[in-house]
Design a protein around this motif. Structure first.
Motif, mmCIF file in Angstrom:
data_model
loop_
_atom_site.group_PDB
_atom_site.id
_atom_site.type_symbol
_atom_site.label_atom_id
_atom_site.label_comp_id
_atom_site.label_asym_id
_atom_site.label_seq_id
_atom_site.Cartn_x
_atom_site.Cartn_y
_atom_site.Cartn_z
ATOM 1 N N MET A 113 17.184 -22.447 -59.814
ATOM 2 C CA MET A 113 16.366 -21.703 -58.868
ATOM 3 C C MET A 113 17.056 -21.720 -57.508
ATOM 4 N N PRO A 114 17.356 -20.556 -56.941
ATOM 5 C CA PRO A 114 18.034 -20.528 -55.641
ATOM 6 C C PRO A 114 17.104 -21.009 -54.519
ATOM 7 N N THR A 115 17.715 -21.517 -53.473
ATOM 8 C CA THR A 115 16.976 -21.929 -52.282
ATOM 9 C C THR A 115 16.640 -20.684 -51.468
ATOM 10 N N THR A 116 15.398 -20.609 -51.001
ATOM 11 C CA THR A 116 14.963 -19.471 -50.209
ATOM 12 C C THR A 116 14.862 -19.892 -48.747
ATOM 13 N N LEU A 117 15.473 -19.080 -47.887
ATOM 14 C CA LEU A 117 15.433 -19.292 -46.446
ATOM 15 C C LEU A 117 14.525 -18.226 -45.845
ATOM 16 N N PHE A 118 13.565 -18.637 -45.032
ATOM 17 C CA PHE A 118 12.694 -17.707 -44.315
ATOM 18 C C PHE A 118 13.128 -17.729 -42.859
ATOM 19 N N GLU A 125 15.526 -14.885 -47.695
ATOM 20 C CA GLU A 125 16.911 -14.717 -48.116
ATOM 21 C C GLU A 125 17.261 -15.757 -49.170
ATOM 22 N N GLU A 126 17.918 -15.311 -50.217
ATOM 23 C CA GLU A 126 18.414 -16.204 -51.267
ATOM 24 C C GLU A 126 19.872 -15.883 -51.528
ATOM 25 N N GLU A 127 20.735 -16.867 -51.357
ATOM 26 C CA GLU A 127 22.167 -16.721 -51.618
ATOM 27 C C GLU A 127 22.747 -15.475 -50.950
ATOM 28 N N GLY A 128 22.341 -15.244 -49.696
ATOM 29 C CA GLY A 128 22.848 -14.123 -48.927
ATOM 30 C C GLY A 128 22.175 -12.795 -49.193
ATOM 31 N N GLU A 129 21.221 -12.751 -50.117
ATOM 32 C CA GLU A 129 20.514 -11.504 -50.451
ATOM 33 C C GLU A 129 19.103 -11.529 -49.869
ATOM 34 N N ILE A 130 18.707 -10.419 -49.232
ATOM 35 C CA ILE A 130 17.351 -10.285 -48.708
ATOM 36 C C ILE A 130 16.431 -9.947 -49.875
ATOM 37 N N VAL A 131 15.475 -10.844 -50.151
ATOM 38 C CA VAL A 131 14.576 -10.662 -51.294
ATOM 39 C C VAL A 131 13.128 -10.448 -50.858
ATOM 40 N N GLY A 132 12.864 -10.488 -49.550
ATOM 41 C CA GLY A 132 11.508 -10.272 -49.065
ATOM 42 C C GLY A 132 11.505 -9.982 -47.580
ATOM 43 N N THR A 133 10.426 -9.351 -47.139
ATOM 44 C CA THR A 133 10.245 -9.077 -45.715
ATOM 45 C C THR A 133 8.767 -9.060 -45.389
ATOM 46 N N LEU A 134 8.453 -9.347 -44.160
ATOM 47 C CA LEU A 134 7.107 -9.186 -43.621
ATOM 48 C C LEU A 134 7.209 -9.139 -42.112
ATOM 49 N N LEU A 169 4.383 -16.365 -47.608
ATOM 50 C CA LEU A 169 3.092 -16.250 -46.919
ATOM 51 C C LEU A 169 2.680 -17.585 -46.309
ATOM 52 N N ARG A 170 2.924 -18.681 -47.010
ATOM 53 C CA ARG A 170 2.617 -20.000 -46.426
ATOM 54 C C ARG A 170 3.476 -20.233 -45.178
ATOM 55 N N TRP A 171 4.742 -19.829 -45.224
ATOM 56 C CA TRP A 171 5.614 -19.925 -44.049
ATOM 57 C C TRP A 171 5.048 -19.095 -42.899
ATOM 58 N N ALA A 172 4.592 -17.878 -43.203
ATOM 59 C CA ALA A 172 4.025 -17.002 -42.173
ATOM 60 C C ALA A 172 2.770 -17.622 -41.554
#
Length: 153
Positions: free
Chosen positions: A1-6, A60-69, A106-109
């Motif tokens: 599972m990749p690490t997700t950066l917000f 962001e996961e492994e340099g790829e944008i996978v979500g936005t808000l 969403l929890r981060w937001a």
């Protein structure tokens, strides 16, 4: 599972964010017939980024944008002068839905709103997004209000 950066979106993320918006059928339908060049999105990004009460964020996961808000911090007189956080334009890549990225985002937001002193976090979602309604309710949001919009030309 990749690490997700917000994180706060950078101007270099704009094309990836626009692509995420376009992969969603409801969002894509809203864009139908609107012909703008990439500079319009860059100008919108710059206006958002310059406003201290706006935060355009990406997952962001492994340099790829996978979500936005987008978060908007709103001062108000109600609730004893409380600030509220407004969450808008939530999109997670179709390839990453169901992976937990959206819930973590969403929890981060929500925590970002709490850190800014907000006493309430709210969001709107299209009435047709029944799966999203269940998702938000699982995170503790309550369907407490009915929203209205008017389109301006």
């Amino acid at each position: 599972m990749p690490t997700t950066l917000f994180r706060r979106a950078a101007q270099a993320d704009v094309a990836a964010i626009v692509a995420l918006l376009g992969e969603d059928p409801i969002s894509a339908a809203r864009q139908a017939g609107i012909q703008v060049g990439p500079e319009a999105y860059v100008q919108a990004y710059q206006a958002i980024d310059a406003d201290p009460n706006q935060l355009l964020a990406v997952a962001e996961e492994e340099g790829e944008i996978v979500g936005t808000l987008q978060l908007t911090f709103i001062p108000g007189l109600s609730r004893g002068g409380a600030w509220r956080g407004q969450i808008e334009a939530v999109h997670v890549s179709s390839a990453r839905r169901g992976s937990g990225v959206g819930a973590a985002f969403l929890r981060w937001a929500i925590e970002t709103c709490r850190a800014r002193g907000c006493k309430l976090v709210q969001l709107t979602t299209d009435k047709r997004r029944v799966d999203a309604h269940r998702f938000y309710e699982r995170l503790g949001f309550e369907g407490s209000h009915l929203g209205y919009k008017i389109k301006l030309d």
